[in-house]
Scaffold this motif. Structure first.
Motif, mmCIF file in Angstrom:
data_model
loop_
_atom_site.group_PDB
_atom_site.id
_atom_site.type_symbol
_atom_site.label_atom_id
_atom_site.label_comp_id
_atom_site.label_asym_id
_atom_site.label_seq_id
_atom_site.Cartn_x
_atom_site.Cartn_y
_atom_site.Cartn_z
ATOM 1 N N LEU A 6 53.660 36.735 25.063
ATOM 2 C CA LEU A 6 53.318 35.969 26.256
ATOM 3 C C LEU A 6 53.647 34.490 26.077
ATOM 4 C CD1 LEU A 6 49.839 37.372 27.363
ATOM 5 C CD2 LEU A 6 52.017 37.654 28.551
ATOM 6 N N GLN A 7 54.228 33.902 27.097
ATOM 7 C CA GLN A 7 54.481 32.467 27.125
ATOM 8 C C GLN A 7 53.758 31.905 28.344
ATOM 9 O OE1 GLN A 7 58.819 32.418 27.125
ATOM 10 N NE2 GLN A 7 58.800 31.914 24.942
ATOM 11 N N GLU A 8 52.815 30.997 28.090
ATOM 12 C CA GLU A 8 51.955 30.502 29.162
ATOM 13 C C GLU A 8 52.746 29.913 30.313
ATOM 14 O OE1 GLU A 8 48.092 27.535 29.763
ATOM 15 O OE2 GLU A 8 48.863 27.989 27.769
ATOM 16 N N GLU A 9 53.776 29.127 29.996
ATOM 17 C CA GLU A 9 54.535 28.483 31.062
ATOM 18 C C GLU A 9 55.290 29.498 31.916
ATOM 19 O OE1 GLU A 9 56.984 28.353 27.253
ATOM 20 O OE2 GLU A 9 54.902 28.053 27.871
ATOM 21 N N THR A 10 55.714 30.612 31.297
ATOM 22 C CA THR A 10 56.439 31.634 32.050
ATOM 23 C C THR A 10 55.499 32.391 32.986
ATOM 24 O OG1 THR A 10 57.937 31.892 30.167
ATOM 25 C CG2 THR A 10 58.007 33.590 31.848
ATOM 26 N N ILE A 11 54.308 32.721 32.505
ATOM 27 C CA ILE A 11 53.313 33.372 33.351
ATOM 28 C C ILE A 11 52.951 32.472 34.526
ATOM 29 C CG2 ILE A 11 50.914 34.165 33.463
ATOM 30 C CD1 ILE A 11 52.688 36.160 32.094
ATOM 31 N N GLN A 12 52.757 31.193 34.269
ATOM 32 C CA GLN A 12 52.401 30.253 35.328
ATOM 33 C C GLN A 12 53.529 30.103 36.342
ATOM 34 O OE1 GLN A 12 51.361 26.791 33.020
ATOM 35 N NE2 GLN A 12 49.201 27.369 32.895
ATOM 36 N N ALA A 40 51.891 48.068 40.298
ATOM 37 C CA ALA A 40 51.876 46.628 40.555
ATOM 38 C C ALA A 40 51.524 46.343 42.007
ATOM 39 C CB ALA A 40 53.238 46.021 40.210
ATOM 40 N N ALA A 41 52.155 47.079 42.929
ATOM 41 C CA ALA A 41 51.858 46.898 44.353
ATOM 42 C C ALA A 41 50.400 47.229 44.645
ATOM 43 C CB ALA A 41 52.788 47.772 45.190
ATOM 44 N N ASN A 42 49.877 48.240 43.949
ATOM 45 C CA ASN A 42 48.482 48.621 44.146
ATOM 46 C C ASN A 42 47.523 47.556 43.606
ATOM 47 O OD1 ASN A 42 46.303 50.673 44.699
ATOM 48 N ND2 ASN A 42 46.061 50.484 42.502
ATOM 49 N N ILE A 43 47.810 47.052 42.404
ATOM 50 C CA ILE A 43 46.947 46.036 41.787
ATOM 51 C C ILE A 43 46.901 44.780 42.648
ATOM 52 C CG2 ILE A 43 46.725 44.463 39.823
ATOM 53 C CD1 ILE A 43 47.897 46.724 38.070
ATOM 54 N N PHE A 44 48.059 44.236 42.976
ATOM 55 C CA PHE A 44 48.112 42.996 43.744
ATOM 56 C C PHE A 44 47.669 43.221 45.189
ATOM 57 C CE2 PHE A 44 50.806 41.896 40.186
ATOM 58 C CZ PHE A 44 50.561 40.537 39.983
ATOM 59 N N GLY A 45 47.918 44.437 45.698
ATOM 60 C CA GLY A 45 47.565 44.738 47.082
ATOM 61 C C GLY A 45 46.079 44.779 47.352
ATOM 62 N N LEU A 100 51.215 42.997 33.811
ATOM 63 C CA LEU A 100 50.895 42.837 35.229
ATOM 64 C C LEU A 100 49.463 42.347 35.413
ATOM 65 C CD1 LEU A 100 52.562 46.052 36.705
ATOM 66 C CD2 LEU A 100 53.298 43.681 37.085
ATOM 67 N N ASP A 101 48.563 42.862 34.601
ATOM 68 C CA ASP A 101 47.158 42.465 34.690
ATOM 69 C C ASP A 101 46.997 40.978 34.376
ATOM 70 O OD1 ASP A 101 44.445 42.854 35.131
ATOM 71 O OD2 ASP A 101 44.048 43.531 33.093
ATOM 72 N N VAL A 102 47.733 40.503 33.378
ATOM 73 C CA VAL A 102 47.688 39.079 33.033
ATOM 74 C C VAL A 102 48.208 38.243 34.196
ATOM 75 C CG1 VAL A 102 48.650 37.302 31.516
ATOM 76 C CG2 VAL A 102 47.896 39.499 30.552
ATOM 77 N N LEU A 103 49.322 38.673 34.783
ATOM 78 C CA LEU A 103 49.920 37.938 35.893
ATOM 79 C C LEU A 103 49.000 37.948 37.113
ATOM 80 C CD1 LEU A 103 52.337 36.401 37.027
ATOM 81 C CD2 LEU A 103 53.412 38.612 37.549
ATOM 82 N N PHE A 104 48.415 39.106 37.406
ATOM 83 C CA PHE A 104 47.488 39.241 38.535
ATOM 84 C C PHE A 104 46.274 38.331 38.349
ATOM 85 C CE2 PHE A 104 43.646 41.479 40.109
ATOM 86 C CZ PHE A 104 43.896 41.408 41.472
ATOM 87 N N THR A 105 45.718 38.325 37.151
ATOM 88 C CA THR A 105 44.535 37.512 36.884
ATOM 89 C C THR A 105 44.853 36.028 36.970
ATOM 90 O OG1 THR A 105 43.675 39.256 35.444
ATOM 91 C CG2 THR A 105 42.683 37.079 35.228
ATOM 92 N N GLU A 106 46.034 35.632 36.474
ATOM 93 C CA GLU A 106 46.448 34.228 36.586
ATOM 94 C C GLU A 106 46.549 33.810 38.045
ATOM 95 O OE1 GLU A 106 47.820 30.385 36.195
ATOM 96 O OE2 GLU A 106 46.738 31.654 34.772
ATOM 97 N N LEU A 107 47.075 34.682 38.883
ATOM 98 C CA LEU A 107 47.215 34.363 40.302
ATOM 99 C C LEU A 107 45.847 34.276 40.980
ATOM 100 C CD1 LEU A 107 49.289 33.845 42.527
ATOM 101 C CD2 LEU A 107 49.375 36.320 42.928
ATOM 102 N N CYS A 108 44.958 35.203 40.651
ATOM 103 C CA CYS A 108 43.647 35.248 41.295
ATOM 104 C C CYS A 108 42.748 34.087 40.883
ATOM 105 C CB CYS A 108 42.946 36.563 40.979
ATOM 106 S SG CYS A 108 43.678 38.004 41.777
ATOM 107 N N ARG A 109 42.829 33.677 39.619
ATOM 108 C CA ARG A 109 41.888 32.672 39.136
ATOM 109 C C ARG A 109 42.203 31.270 39.653
ATOM 110 N NH1 ARG A 109 42.724 30.973 32.850
ATOM 111 N NH2 ARG A 109 44.897 30.262 32.979
ATOM 112 N N ARG A 110 43.306 31.125 40.361
ATOM 113 C CA ARG A 110 43.642 29.832 40.940
ATOM 114 C C ARG A 110 42.714 29.485 42.108
ATOM 115 N NH1 ARG A 110 50.221 29.181 40.658
ATOM 116 N NH2 ARG A 110 50.375 29.487 38.392
ATOM 117 N N ASP A 111 42.143 30.506 42.726
ATOM 118 C CA ASP A 111 41.153 30.286 43.786
ATOM 119 C C ASP A 111 40.149 31.428 43.714
ATOM 120 O OD1 ASP A 111 39.652 29.828 46.050
ATOM 121 O OD2 ASP A 111 41.371 29.297 47.303
#
Length: 287
Positions: free
Chosen positions: A121-127, A154-159, A256-267
């Motif tokens: 994992l690279q933090e800047e790439t996930i962000q 992925a569509a299910n998780i983010f959806g 995908l879970d890491v990416l989803f959580t990064e997106l969600c924790r912004r708000d």
């Protein structure tokens, strides 16, 4: 030469290898730790190349001879075990052992895939990937074969939180949908190998339309990775030609879970409200 993880190096350089060298790498991936016990004649026969070809392959990687290359495999295996990483499952399961022991080996392989993905994992790439998804009008989740199963997930998780994620499974439909995208849209493509014709067709079409591509793959030097805007690497070692293993899919889903959580924790407040609305809508589905 200095010690290195030979499996990781072959992964990174895989698509710079010749056809014969790829067969050698495929065989090494297939045998995993057991490759350290194979003689030059055994490995050459297994991958259908001459011993001289195998010797040149070793020198190309910077090893004086096959013996030094085999010791590098042994050093990699030993280092992984010292670090607590689970060895690949190759040849580990037998027909006589209890189910509990077999299950323990499978669990170790799955955990190892997650641990390796975590180290990649690279933090800047996930962000950066989260930035693209947050700004996207539409996100199309795509893949082929077993990777399409991951894309569907992925569509299910983010959806469950975001209404603009859609799975597209048929390869013709993928290109059609890509042809209608704009620079405000994103394709989230799952491809362990990063090197299929269907993937490249989609990427070329998306690039013509100005859409962005996030690629989940194991191979950072693959043709797909060269065309994607952002590459997210998953762990676990297998050849691009091997059938997708469960650890490989688990590694991608963890990513995908890491990416989803990064997106969600912004708000987080908005995330909680969206989840609550979905929970209320689904409440009547339960007995």
């Amino acid at each position: 030469m200095t010690e290195e993880n030979i499996f990781e190096r072959l992964t990174i350089e895989y698509y710079q290898l010749t056809a014969a060298e790829k067969r050698i790498a495929d065989s090494i991936f297939s045998h995993g730790p057991d490759a350290q016990n194979m003689s030059i004649s055994q490995l050459a026969e297994d991958c259908g190349v001459a011993e001289a070809t195998l010797s040149r392959f070793c020198r190309r990687l910077g090893y004086a001879n096959y013996g030094e290359f085999r010791r590098a495999i042994a050093a990699t295996v030993a280092a992984d075990r010292t670090a607590g990483a689970a060895a690949p499952l190759h040849g580990a399961v037998n027909s006589e052992e209890p189910v509990r022991d077999m299950a323990a080996k499978l669990a170790a392989a799955d955990i190892s895939a997650i641990e390796e993905t975590k180290t990649l994992l690279q933090e800047e790439t996930i962000q950066a990937a989260a930035d693209l998804l947050a700004a996207a009008n539409t996100v199309l989740c795509m893949g082929q074969g077993g990777s399409m199963v991951v894309a569907q997930e992925a569509a299910n998780i983010f959806g469950t939180v975001f209404p603009n994620f859609f799975p597209v499974s048929d390869n013709h439909t993928q290109v059609i949908r890509a042809a209608h995208l704009t620079e405000r849209d994103v394709i989230l493509y799952c491809s362990y190998s990063g090197a299929t014709n269907d993937l490249m067709d989609v990427l070329r079409t998306a690039r013509q339309r100005g859409a962005k591509v996030i690629l989940l793959t194991r191979y950072p030097s693959s043709p797909g990775a060269a065309e994607a805007d952002i590459v997210l690497r998953c762990g676990t070692t297998e050849s691009p030609l091997q059938m997708g293993s469960v650890p490989a899919r688990i590694a991608q889903i963890f990513l995908l879970d890491v990416l989803f959580t990064e997106l969600c924790r912004r708000d987080l407040e908005d995330f909680r409200q969206r989840r609550a609305r979905v929970a209320d809508a689904l409440a009547e589905k339960h007995i």
